[in-house]
Design a protein around this motif. Sequence first.
Motif, PDB file in Angstrom:
ATOM      1  N   PHE B 150      40.010  52.674  38.172  1.00  0.00           N
ATOM      2  CA  PHE B 150      39.982  51.419  37.417  1.00  0.00           C
ATOM      3  C   PHE B 150      41.122  51.405  36.398  1.00  0.00           C
ATOM      4  N   GLY B 151      41.339  52.562  35.780  1.00  0.00           N
ATOM      5  CA  GLY B 151      42.441  52.680  34.823  1.00  0.00           C
ATOM      6  C   GLY B 151      43.769  52.340  35.475  1.00  0.00           C
ATOM      7  N   LYS B 152      43.992  52.933  36.655  1.00  0.00           N
ATOM      8  CA  LYS B 152      45.242  52.675  37.390  1.00  0.00           C
ATOM      9  C   LYS B 152      45.406  51.189  37.683  1.00  0.00           C
ATOM     10  N   LEU B 153      44.348  50.600  38.203  1.00  0.00           N
ATOM     11  CA  LEU B 153      44.401  49.171  38.535  1.00  0.00           C
ATOM     12  C   LEU B 153      44.666  48.350  37.281  1.00  0.00           C
ATOM     13  N   GLY B 154      44.003  48.750  36.183  1.00  0.00           N
ATOM     14  CA  GLY B 154      44.182  48.027  34.925  1.00  0.00           C
ATOM     15  C   GLY B 154      45.638  47.989  34.514  1.00  0.00           C
ATOM     16  N   LYS B 155      46.317  49.112  34.692  1.00  0.00           N
ATOM     17  CA  LYS B 155      47.730  49.158  34.292  1.00  0.00           C
ATOM     18  C   LYS B 155      48.574  48.200  35.116  1.00  0.00           C
ATOM     19  N   SER B 156      48.311  48.151  36.418  1.00  0.00           N
ATOM     20  CA  SER B 156      49.139  47.309  37.289  1.00  0.00           C
ATOM     21  C   SER B 156      48.746  45.842  37.238  1.00  0.00           C
ATOM     22  N   PHE B 157      47.444  45.576  37.047  1.00  0.00           N
ATOM     23  CA  PHE B 157      46.976  44.199  37.164  1.00  0.00           C
ATOM     24  C   PHE B 157      46.400  43.673  35.860  1.00  0.00           C
ATOM     25  N   GLY B 158      46.747  44.345  34.747  1.00  0.00           N
ATOM     26  CA  GLY B 158      46.178  44.001  33.442  1.00  0.00           C
ATOM     27  C   GLY B 158      46.212  42.516  33.150  1.00  0.00           C
ATOM     28  N   GLY B 159      47.319  41.873  33.492  1.00  0.00           N
ATOM     29  CA  GLY B 159      47.465  40.462  33.124  1.00  0.00           C
ATOM     30  C   GLY B 159      46.672  39.505  33.987  1.00  0.00           C
ATOM     31  N   VAL B 160      46.329  39.931  35.207  1.00  0.00           N
ATOM     32  CA  VAL B 160      45.731  38.972  36.142  1.00  0.00           C
ATOM     33  C   VAL B 160      44.297  39.318  36.523  1.00  0.00           C
ATOM     34  N   MET B 161      43.711  40.296  35.826  1.00  0.00           N
ATOM     35  CA  MET B 161      42.340  40.662  36.122  1.00  0.00           C
ATOM     36  C   MET B 161      41.432  39.475  35.848  1.00  0.00           C
ATOM     37  N   ASN B 162      40.417  39.336  36.672  1.00  0.00           N
ATOM     38  CA  ASN B 162      39.663  38.095  36.639  1.00  0.00           C
ATOM     39  C   ASN B 162      38.175  38.345  36.866  1.00  0.00           C
ATOM     40  N   GLY B 163      37.629  39.310  36.150  1.00  0.00           N
ATOM     41  CA  GLY B 163      36.212  39.572  36.306  1.00  0.00           C
ATOM     42  C   GLY B 163      35.917  41.056  36.153  1.00  0.00           C
ATOM     43  N   ASN B 164      34.667  41.431  36.420  1.00  0.00           N
ATOM     44  CA  ASN B 164      34.261  42.814  36.242  1.00  0.00           C
ATOM     45  C   ASN B 164      34.738  43.681  37.394  1.00  0.00           C
ATOM     46  N   PRO B 165      35.016  44.932  37.076  1.00  0.00           N
ATOM     47  CA  PRO B 165      35.388  45.881  38.131  1.00  0.00           C
ATOM     48  C   PRO B 165      34.186  46.166  39.026  1.00  0.00           C
ATOM     49  N   PHE B 166      34.443  46.510  40.274  1.00  0.00           N
ATOM     50  CA  PHE B 166      33.324  46.880  41.154  1.00  0.00           C
ATOM     51  C   PHE B 166      33.799  47.908  42.178  1.00  0.00           C
ATOM     52  N   ASN B 167      32.826  48.585  42.788  1.00  0.00           N
ATOM     53  CA  ASN B 167      33.118  49.559  43.842  1.00  0.00           C
ATOM     54  C   ASN B 167      32.562  49.073  45.168  1.00  0.00           C
ATOM     55  N   SER B 240      28.700  48.067  50.938  1.00  0.00           N
ATOM     56  CA  SER B 240      27.898  47.486  49.862  1.00  0.00           C
ATOM     57  C   SER B 240      28.740  47.453  48.583  1.00  0.00           C
ATOM     58  N   ARG B 241      28.321  46.576  47.688  1.00  0.00           N
ATOM     59  CA  ARG B 241      29.111  46.410  46.453  1.00  0.00           C
ATOM     60  C   ARG B 241      28.286  46.820  45.239  1.00  0.00           C
ATOM     61  N   GLU B 242      28.946  47.434  44.290  1.00  0.00           N
ATOM     62  CA  GLU B 242      28.291  47.753  43.007  1.00  0.00           C
ATOM     63  C   GLU B 242      29.177  47.239  41.889  1.00  0.00           C
ATOM     64  N   ILE B 243      28.725  46.158  41.268  1.00  0.00           N
ATOM     65  CA  ILE B 243      29.532  45.537  40.227  1.00  0.00           C
ATOM     66  C   ILE B 243      29.140  46.092  38.880  1.00  0.00           C
ATOM     67  N   CYS B 244      30.141  46.576  38.165  1.00  0.00           N
ATOM     68  CA  CYS B 244      29.903  47.158  36.851  1.00  0.00           C
ATOM     69  C   CYS B 244      29.888  46.037  35.825  1.00  0.00           C
ATOM     70  N   ILE B 245      28.672  45.530  35.516  1.00  0.00           N
ATOM     71  CA  ILE B 245      28.561  44.454  34.534  1.00  0.00           C
ATOM     72  C   ILE B 245      28.710  45.028  33.144  1.00  0.00           C
TER      73      ILE B 245
END
Lengths: 267, 267
Positions: B150-167, B240-245
Amino acid sequence: VYTIGEFSRITGLSIKALRLYHEKGILVPSAIDTESNYRYYDSHNVEQARIITHLRDLQFGLVEIADILDDVEDDCDVVAFFEKKKIEISTQIRNNLRILRDLNTIIKNEKGAIMASQSTEFQVEEKDLEPILIAGIRYKGKYSDCGKYFGKLGKSFGGVMNGNPFNLYYDGEVKETDADIESCFPIRKAKDVEGVSVRELPGGHCVSLIHKGSYETIGRSYEKVLSYIKEKGYTPQLPSREICIKGPGMIFKGNPENYLTEIQVMI
Amino acid sequence: VYTIGEFSRITGLSIKALRLYHEKGILVPSAIDTESNYRYYDSHNVEQARIITHLRDLQFGLVEIADILDDVEDDCDVVAFFEKKKIEISTQIRNNLRILRDLNTIIKNEKGAIMASQSTEFQVEEKDLEPILIAGIRYKGKYSDCGKYFGKLGKSFGGVMNGNPFNLYYDGEVKETDADIESCFPIRKAKDVEGVSVRELPGGHCVSLIHKGSYETIGRSYEKVLSYIKEKGYTPQLPSREICIKGPGMIFKGNPENYLTEIQVMI
DNA sequence: TTGCTCCTCACGTCACGTGAGGTGGC
DNA sequence: TTGCTCCTCACGTCACGTGAGGTGGC
C-alpha cells in the motif's frame, strides 16, 4: 533501549528538540537514570516520535501536538483538529498566492523599465503597433488624476492586467486642467465593469519617443515628436498615447529624474 | 506633526510596533522631545510607514525591511530582494499544498470510517458493485505484507487515489503464508507504473459483511459469509475482496478492536 | 590524556503583545 | 480627582539553536 544520541539518529529529531519534548511532556523517555539524569528511550518512544514528526510536518505547534496526544488515541478523534488546521493552511495559501501575484507584478514592471532604459537612446522612431485589448476610464481633469483611475482599474482588473498603464489624450492641444483623458490598462481577458470601457485598441503605424524625467518636462519631448511628424509630412491622429514605463513605483516613489514615459502618436 | 497615538491611527501600525521600528531604526520619528522623550511624526514618516506596511504585507522580516530601506530608493533596485522572496513564498505554497493534500486524505478516510461504523449493524448483506479503476500489485506472501505494498502504491498514485485500499485474495482457501494476494487502490486516472497492474475491476453482485476487530479474528466473519452463500445456493467467485475501511491510521495505530474490514465475495 | 556523550543552566531568535509603574496636561 | 496619553523597563511567545561549563566512561 537507546541513549538520546542514538534515538536522535533513529528519529531524525535533534537532541535539543528531544530534551524540549521531554520537558513539555510530549515525548517522555521510558527511563531516566536517577544518578546521571541520562535519558533512555525504547521502541514505544520510536512510535511516539513517528507520530510527533508526522504532526509537526503538518504544521501543528507543540501545544497542539500535546493536546492531540492527550485527547486522541485513534485517527478518528483527530478529524476536528485537522479540519481546523485545514482552514489555517488554506488561509495561508490564499495569502501566499496574493503575495506571489504582487511580487510578480512589481518584478515584471521593473524588469520592463530596466530593459526600456537600457535598450533605447531615446530617439524619435517609427513603430508598428499591434492592436491590444484594453480597459479604460475616460474623464475630464488633469494628468495627475490618472493615478486614482489606474488604482480603480487595478482593483477590477488586477488579475488580467497585461502590461504598463497608459493614458489616451483626446485633446489636440496640451491642457493643464479639464483635459479629456482616458486612463487604460492592457488586459488579457475582457470583463464587464460599471463605468469601464473594455475594447480593442486598433494597431497601426506611429511615431514614438521615450521621455525621461518628470512629467512636467514632457512638453519638450512632445515638440520633438511633432516636429518629426511635420518634417516627414505625416498627419498626426488623436488620441495620442502616453505609456507609463516607469513612474512612481508600487513601493517607492523613486526619483522623478528616472521616470520613463513613451509618447506614441499614430499617423 | 502627529503624536505616536495619532500616527498609529493614521498608519494602522500599533504603538508598540512603532516604538520597535524606532528602536530598530526602520522608522525614526521626525522629532523627539528631549524632555519627555515623546515621539513626533510628520508626513514624510507617513510615506515611510506606507512602504514598511507594504513590505511587511509581502512577508519581509524587519531585518530585510531595514536592508531594503538602506539600499533602495527606487523600485528597480528592489527586484533582487523580490526574486528571493518569490522563491521563499513559492516553497511555502508548495509545502502547504502538500499538507492540505495530506490533511484531506486523512479526513476523508476517517469520515468514511466513522460513517461506515455508524450506518451498519454488521449484518451479512447483498450488494451491487460498480466497476472501478484500480492500481494493484500482486505478490505471494502473508496478509501483513500488504502495508508495504500500500505504501508503494501510495507513493506512485498519491494524487489520484480514490477510496480505501483493499486486497484481492486469489486462493480458494485461507493461507497463513505464501498466499496469492493483490493489494489495490481505487484510482481516478490511469497511469503506467513499473510492476503495477492498472485496470478496471469488474462490478457485479456480491455478498458483503463488515468485520469489526483485529484481522486475526476475520476467519469467523468469513464463515458467516460463506454459510450465507451456501444457504442461498450461490456460487462464490475468486478473487474475494477485503476492503480496509479502518485499519491502523496514518497518524495513530488506533485500537485494533475498532478496525473495520469489509469482506466482499462476488457471486 | 584525548575524544565522545551526556547533563544543566542561560541566553538568542522574531515581531511584537502585555503588563507594571510612572509622568504630564486637561 | 479622573481619564487620557505618553514614557521606560521587563517579561512572554514559539520551537528550538547555541554556547558555557561540567561529568563519566573508553
